[in-house]
Design a protein around this motif. Sequence first.
Motif, short mmCIF file in Angstrom:
data_model
loop_
_atom_site.label_atom_id
_atom_site.label_comp_id
_atom_site.label_asym_id
_atom_site.label_seq_id
_atom_site.Cartn_x
_atom_site.Cartn_y
_atom_site.Cartn_z
N GLU A 56 0.84 -1.21 0.00
CA GLU A 56 0.00 0.00 0.00
C GLU A 56 0.87 1.25 0.00
OE1 GLU A 56 -3.89 0.58 2.28
OE2 GLU A 56 -2.45 1.74 3.46
N SER A 57 0.53 2.18 -0.88
CA SER A 57 1.26 3.45 -0.96
C SER A 57 0.45 4.55 -0.30
CB SER A 57 1.53 3.81 -2.42
OG SER A 57 0.31 4.15 -3.08
N GLN A 58 1.05 5.69 -0.17
CA GLN A 58 0.35 6.84 0.39
C GLN A 58 -0.84 7.22 -0.48
OE1 GLN A 58 3.42 9.80 0.81
NE2 GLN A 58 4.48 8.65 2.39
N GLU A 61 -3.67 4.82 0.16
CA GLU A 61 -4.28 5.13 1.44
C GLU A 61 -5.41 6.16 1.27
OE1 GLU A 61 -2.75 7.11 5.62
OE2 GLU A 61 -1.31 6.10 4.34
N ARG A 74 -9.45 12.13 4.24
CA ARG A 74 -8.18 11.58 3.75
C ARG A 74 -7.61 12.45 2.63
NH1 ARG A 74 -11.34 6.90 3.41
NH2 ARG A 74 -11.03 6.85 1.15
N ALA A 78 -4.11 14.53 2.64
CA ALA A 78 -3.10 14.28 1.61
C ALA A 78 -2.69 15.57 0.92
CB ALA A 78 -3.63 13.28 0.58
N ARG A 81 -0.46 17.43 3.30
CA ARG A 81 0.89 16.82 3.34
C ARG A 81 1.65 17.16 2.07
NH1 ARG A 81 0.02 10.66 5.04
NH2 ARG A 81 -1.54 10.96 3.46
N ILE A 93 2.82 12.63 -2.66
CA ILE A 93 1.78 11.64 -2.43
C ILE A 93 1.10 11.30 -3.74
CG2 ILE A 93 -0.48 11.27 -1.34
CD1 ILE A 93 0.60 12.98 1.00
N SER A 97 4.17 7.91 -5.51
CA SER A 97 3.94 7.80 -4.08
C SER A 97 4.73 6.64 -3.46
CB SER A 97 2.44 7.59 -3.86
OG SER A 97 2.14 7.50 -2.50
N ASN A 100 3.46 3.43 2.32
CA ASN A 100 3.18 3.94 3.66
C ASN A 100 3.57 2.86 4.67
OD1 ASN A 100 1.11 2.06 3.61
ND2 ASN A 100 -0.53 3.55 3.46
N GLU A 101 3.28 3.08 5.94
CA GLU A 101 3.70 2.12 6.97
C GLU A 101 3.08 0.74 6.74
OE1 GLU A 101 3.52 1.72 11.80
OE2 GLU A 101 3.70 3.73 10.94
N ARG A 149 7.17 2.68 -4.87
CA ARG A 149 6.36 1.67 -4.17
C ARG A 149 6.67 0.26 -4.69
NH1 ARG A 149 2.99 5.04 -7.04
NH2 ARG A 149 2.06 4.14 -8.91
#
Length: 155
Positions: A56-58, A61, A74, A78, A81, A93, A97, A100-101, A149
């Motif tokens: 999964e990328s930002q 998300e 969301r 974004a 950010r 993003i 991108s 993400n975590e 990614r």
Amino acid sequence: AAAALLRKQHLALLGLAHLLVSRDKAWSKSAVPDSDVIKAMEPQASKRIIFVRHGESQWNEVFNKGFGPSFLIRLVRAVLRELGMLLNPQDSIFVDSALNEEGWDQALGVMQFLKDPPKALLESLDPIVLDILRGEKERSVIVASNLRRAIGTAL
């Protein structure tokens, strides 16, 4: 800083132009080969292709978690950010991108699966698949796109 801003502006304009003039929506089913033509073809040597999707990328998300009430929240987060990263030419993003975590956890999960697959799955899984994914098969080729990614997941 100005060069980073211009680069991101240029990429945004290219993306917008592509959306406006793209002919992808003009695809027609007539371009699909007729099944009789396919059936009449000579059999070819088979190749096994295994796809592993990136973690999964930002961007995922924001856009792949549904368009319910939380989507707007969301999206605003974004955009804020992205504005904070505006002067950093390497981060975005919306353009290339990064994972993400959760995406990093997924990539580590694939790595752990390849190192030590669950015993229950080993009984139903063709052993050659693991060899191919590990790059141990004589003629294995592992390919990843140049997007962060995909590279992050492949490594």
